[in-house]
Design an enzyme around this catalytic site. Sequence first.
Site, PDB file in Angstrom:
ATOM      1  N   GLY A 109       0.829  -1.211   0.000  1.00 18.13           N
ATOM      2  CA  GLY A 109       0.000   0.000   0.000  1.00 18.13           C
ATOM      3  C   GLY A 109       0.861   1.259   0.000  1.00 18.13           C
ATOM      4  O   GLY A 109       2.094   1.187  -0.002  1.00 18.13           O
ATOM      5  N   GLN A 110       0.199   2.409   0.015  1.00 16.03           N
ATOM      6  CA  GLN A 110       0.927   3.694  -0.008  1.00 16.03           C
ATOM      7  C   GLN A 110       1.903   3.824   1.152  1.00 16.03           C
ATOM      8  O   GLN A 110       3.064   4.174   0.968  1.00 16.03           O
ATOM      9  CB  GLN A 110      -0.071   4.842   0.157  1.00 16.03           C
ATOM     10  CG  GLN A 110      -0.837   5.254  -1.030  1.00 16.03           C
ATOM     11  CD  GLN A 110      -1.385   6.655  -0.782  1.00 16.03           C
ATOM     12  OE1 GLN A 110      -0.686   7.639  -1.029  1.00 16.03           O
ATOM     13  NE2 GLN A 110      -2.615   6.748  -0.326  1.00 16.03           N
ATOM     14  N   THR A 145      -7.748   7.251  11.178  1.00 12.42           N
ATOM     15  CA  THR A 145      -8.144   8.274  10.203  1.00 12.42           C
ATOM     16  C   THR A 145      -8.909   9.450  10.814  1.00 12.42           C
ATOM     17  O   THR A 145      -9.592   9.294  11.839  1.00 12.42           O
ATOM     18  CB  THR A 145      -9.028   7.613   9.120  1.00 12.42           C
ATOM     19  OG1 THR A 145      -9.560   8.622   8.265  1.00 12.42           O
ATOM     20  CG2 THR A 145     -10.189   6.851   9.728  1.00 12.42           C
ATOM     21  N   ASP A 146      -8.825  10.593  10.135  1.00 13.21           N
ATOM     22  CA  ASP A 146      -9.651  11.759  10.491  1.00 13.21           C
ATOM     23  C   ASP A 146     -11.133  11.480  10.253  1.00 13.21           C
ATOM     24  O   ASP A 146     -11.993  12.174  10.777  1.00 13.21           O
ATOM     25  CB  ASP A 146      -9.207  12.984   9.674  1.00 13.21           C
ATOM     26  CG  ASP A 146      -9.273  12.749   8.169  1.00 13.21           C
ATOM     27  OD1 ASP A 146      -9.117  11.591   7.727  1.00 13.21           O
ATOM     28  OD2 ASP A 146      -9.494  13.724   7.418  1.00 13.21           O
ATOM     29  N   TYR A 168     -16.605   3.168   6.471  1.00  8.73           N
ATOM     30  CA  TYR A 168     -15.136   3.149   6.596  1.00  8.73           C
ATOM     31  C   TYR A 168     -14.706   3.741   7.944  1.00  8.73           C
ATOM     32  O   TYR A 168     -13.950   3.115   8.692  1.00  8.73           O
ATOM     33  CB  TYR A 168     -14.505   3.928   5.429  1.00  8.73           C
ATOM     34  CG  TYR A 168     -13.040   4.246   5.619  1.00  8.73           C
ATOM     35  CD1 TYR A 168     -12.070   3.249   5.484  1.00  8.73           C
ATOM     36  CD2 TYR A 168     -12.616   5.539   5.941  1.00  8.73           C
ATOM     37  CE1 TYR A 168     -10.718   3.542   5.664  1.00  8.73           C
ATOM     38  CE2 TYR A 168     -11.275   5.832   6.118  1.00  8.73           C
ATOM     39  CZ  TYR A 168     -10.329   4.842   5.980  1.00  8.73           C
ATOM     40  OH  TYR A 168      -9.002   5.132   6.167  1.00  8.73           O
ATOM     41  N   TRP A 213      -5.974  12.403   4.543  1.00  5.37           N
ATOM     42  CA  TRP A 213      -5.743  12.791   3.142  1.00  5.37           C
ATOM     43  C   TRP A 213      -4.337  12.366   2.669  1.00  5.37           C
ATOM     44  O   TRP A 213      -3.537  13.188   2.186  1.00  5.37           O
ATOM     45  CB  TRP A 213      -5.908  14.298   2.976  1.00  5.37           C
ATOM     46  CG  TRP A 213      -7.262  14.849   3.276  1.00  5.37           C
ATOM     47  CD1 TRP A 213      -8.245  14.293   4.040  1.00  5.37           C
ATOM     48  CD2 TRP A 213      -7.797  16.109   2.811  1.00  5.37           C
ATOM     49  NE1 TRP A 213      -9.347  15.108   4.100  1.00  5.37           N
ATOM     50  CE2 TRP A 213      -9.094  16.234   3.355  1.00  5.37           C
ATOM     51  CE3 TRP A 213      -7.296  17.135   2.012  1.00  5.37           C
ATOM     52  CZ2 TRP A 213      -9.898  17.341   3.113  1.00  5.37           C
ATOM     53  CZ3 TRP A 213      -8.101  18.254   1.773  1.00  5.37           C
ATOM     54  CH2 TRP A 213      -9.387  18.340   2.309  1.00  5.37           C
TER      55      TRP A 213
HETATM   56  N1  LIG Z   1      -5.277   6.950   2.104  1.00  6.23           N
HETATM   57  C1  LIG Z   1      -5.743   7.914   2.886  1.00  6.23           C
HETATM   58  O1  LIG Z   1      -6.096   9.002   2.440  1.00  6.23           O
HETATM   59  C2  LIG Z   1      -5.813   7.679   4.370  1.00  6.23           C
HETATM   60  C3  LIG Z   1      -6.321   8.706   5.183  1.00  6.23           C
HETATM   61  C4  LIG Z   1      -6.375   8.490   6.556  1.00  6.23           C
HETATM   62  C5  LIG Z   1      -5.944   7.300   7.091  1.00  6.23           C
HETATM   63  N2  LIG Z   1      -5.469   6.321   6.278  1.00  6.23           N
HETATM   64  C6  LIG Z   1      -5.030   5.060   6.885  1.00  6.23           C
HETATM   65  O2  LIG Z   1      -3.640   4.909   6.632  1.00  6.23           O
HETATM   66  C7  LIG Z   1      -3.325   3.532   6.513  1.00  6.23           C
HETATM   67  C8  LIG Z   1      -2.534   3.280   5.247  1.00  6.23           C
HETATM   68  O3  LIG Z   1      -3.332   3.696   4.136  1.00  6.23           O
HETATM   69  P1  LIG Z   1      -2.816   3.570   2.649  1.00  6.23           P
HETATM   70  O4  LIG Z   1      -3.292   4.766   1.920  1.00  6.23           O
HETATM   71  O5  LIG Z   1      -1.377   3.205   2.642  1.00  6.23           O
HETATM   72  O6  LIG Z   1      -3.690   2.326   2.172  1.00  6.23           O
HETATM   73  P2  LIG Z   1      -3.638   1.518   0.794  1.00  6.23           P
HETATM   74  O7  LIG Z   1      -2.687   2.171  -0.147  1.00  6.23           O
HETATM   75  O8  LIG Z   1      -5.038   1.296   0.376  1.00  6.23           O
HETATM   76  O9  LIG Z   1      -2.982   0.147   1.227  1.00  6.23           O
HETATM   77  C9  LIG Z   1      -3.652  -0.752   2.052  1.00  6.23           C
HETATM   78  C10 LIG Z   1      -2.936  -2.061   1.955  1.00  6.23           C
HETATM   79  O10 LIG Z   1      -3.618  -2.988   2.797  1.00  6.23           O
HETATM   80  C11 LIG Z   1      -3.527  -4.237   2.181  1.00  6.23           C
HETATM   81  N3  LIG Z   1      -4.550  -5.158   2.679  1.00  6.23           N
HETATM   82  C12 LIG Z   1      -5.882  -5.144   2.442  1.00  6.23           C
HETATM   83  N4  LIG Z   1      -6.467  -6.194   3.063  1.00  6.23           N
HETATM   84  C13 LIG Z   1      -5.473  -6.863   3.701  1.00  6.23           C
HETATM   85  C14 LIG Z   1      -5.431  -8.016   4.512  1.00  6.23           C
HETATM   86  N5  LIG Z   1      -6.547  -8.720   4.803  1.00  6.23           N
HETATM   87  N6  LIG Z   1      -4.237  -8.436   5.007  1.00  6.23           N
HETATM   88  C15 LIG Z   1      -3.111  -7.754   4.715  1.00  6.23           C
HETATM   89  N7  LIG Z   1      -3.081  -6.662   3.946  1.00  6.23           N
HETATM   90  C16 LIG Z   1      -4.255  -6.211   3.448  1.00  6.23           C
HETATM   91  C17 LIG Z   1      -3.709  -3.964   0.695  1.00  6.23           C
HETATM   92  O11 LIG Z   1      -3.140  -5.023  -0.016  1.00  6.23           O
HETATM   93  P3  LIG Z   1      -3.794  -5.531  -1.408  1.00  6.23           P
HETATM   94  O12 LIG Z   1      -3.650  -4.388  -2.345  1.00  6.23           O
HETATM   95  O13 LIG Z   1      -2.973  -6.712  -1.741  1.00  6.23           O
HETATM   96  O14 LIG Z   1      -5.219  -5.840  -1.065  1.00  6.23           O
HETATM   97  C18 LIG Z   1      -2.924  -2.669   0.542  1.00  6.23           C
HETATM   98  O15 LIG Z   1      -1.596  -2.933   0.163  1.00  6.23           O
HETATM   99  C19 LIG Z   1      -4.661   2.782   6.584  1.00  6.23           C
HETATM  100  O16 LIG Z   1      -4.855   2.317   7.896  1.00  6.23           O
HETATM  101  C20 LIG Z   1      -5.691   3.844   6.275  1.00  6.23           C
HETATM  102  O17 LIG Z   1      -6.930   3.564   6.876  1.00  6.23           O
HETATM  103  C21 LIG Z   1      -5.374   6.489   4.933  1.00  6.23           C
END
Ligand SMILES: NC(=O)c1ccc[n+]([C@@H]2O[C@H](COP(=O)([O-])OP(=O)(O)OC[C@H]3O[C@@H](n4cnc5c(N)ncnc54)[C@H](OP(=O)(O)O)[C@@H]3O)[C@@H](O)[C@H]2O)c1
Length: 292
Positions: free
Chosen positions: A10-11, A102-103, A133, A158
């Site tokens: 993921g990111q 998250t916010d 979510y 974000w």
């Molecule tokens: N993105 C935002 O804007 C944002 C904002 C606030 C908070 N957050 C939080 O920040 C954190 C990181 O977010 P991100 O943007 O890096 O998320 P992301 O890019 O969507 O990555 C999430 C990762 O989780 C993996 N995943 C999903 N189901 C899984 C499982 N059962 N077991 C193991 N891995 C699994 C996915 O793998 P696959 O692709 O293989 O499914 C993906 O690589 C998260 O907790 C998110 O809630 C994000």
Amino acid sequence: MVVLVTGSSGQLGQSLQFIAPNYPQIDFVFCDSKKLDITNLENCNQVFDQYKPNFCINGAAYTAVDKAESEPEKAFAINVNGAKNLAEVSKKFDTILLHISTDFVFDGNRDVTSSAVEMPYTEIDIPNPTGVYGQTKLDGEKAIQEFWDKHYIIRTSWVYSQFGNNFMKTMLRLASERDTISVVNDQIGTPTNAVDLAEVLVKIILTDNRQPTTDNFGIYNFSNEGQCSWYDFAKKIFEINNISINLLPIPTTSFPTPAKRPSFSVLDKSKIKTVFGIEINNWEESLRNQSE
Ligand SMILES: NC(=O)c1ccc[n+]([C@@H]2O[C@H](COP(=O)([O-])OP(=O)(O)OC[C@H]3O[C@@H](n4cnc5c(N)ncnc54)[C@H](OP(=O)(O)O)[C@@H]3O)[C@@H](O)[C@H]2O)c1
């Protein structure tokens, strides 16, 4: 010191991989969803038993905010049961768990009852998610708090990066396809560069490792500094990338989405800055660094 990272494709996971070479004192173990499915307790046990991590960063999550409205079971399985599984195995192996939230646990309505200017959310403000979510992320926080006290829960907002899917990359793609883009200008928050978030997580780990103390565990807010609307964010993305496009500000009512989002979700970072001595970049500065 062994630091195991879940959701490594993921990111956040990729941003941690990006900065990992700067920290040779840490043995990072990067686990994507194939190697470690956090919804599978047996799989969690087996991987923790193999690596015996001192710290676990949970970068795994269900992050599709709108899709979660139509598949709440899947969002719940990953964001709540997955978090609970990691708390259980972290307790078993005495691993310190860093979990990301998250916010979107907030409803954005805190300013309605007050005549004061909008105040950023602190860690002690009462959450009230407006969608599936946000609810599953809040329930995930609670599962961790219930099962394992050695945790850091970092709420962020974000998130964007050069990796994976995010608003910045969507805007850059749309700009190559269209002449005009409309973006909402009445949702206010703060963009967060995923590499800045990754650096802060490592800083917490190094601080904890140097001076183990139970006093610091708990919830922390982290985003970049400042605030803007999604429209302002898009405008800055195009400006920094020298893209000329017709960008239109629109109200949320003109862009209905399955999930309701908070109109204001700026996070107060005083606690993390004080406890860990962190200096935080302004969001525009971090966006510019990202694009260089
Ligand atoms: N993105 C935002 O804007 C944002 C904002 C606030 C908070 N957050 C939080 O920040 C954190 C990181 O977010 P991100 O943007 O890096 O998320 P992301 O890019 O969507 O990555 C999430 C990762 O989780 C993996 N995943 C999903 N189901 C899984 C499982 N059962 N077991 C193991 N891995 C699994 C996915 O793998 P696959 O692709 O293989 O499914 C993906 O690589 C998260 O907790 C998110 O809630 C994000």
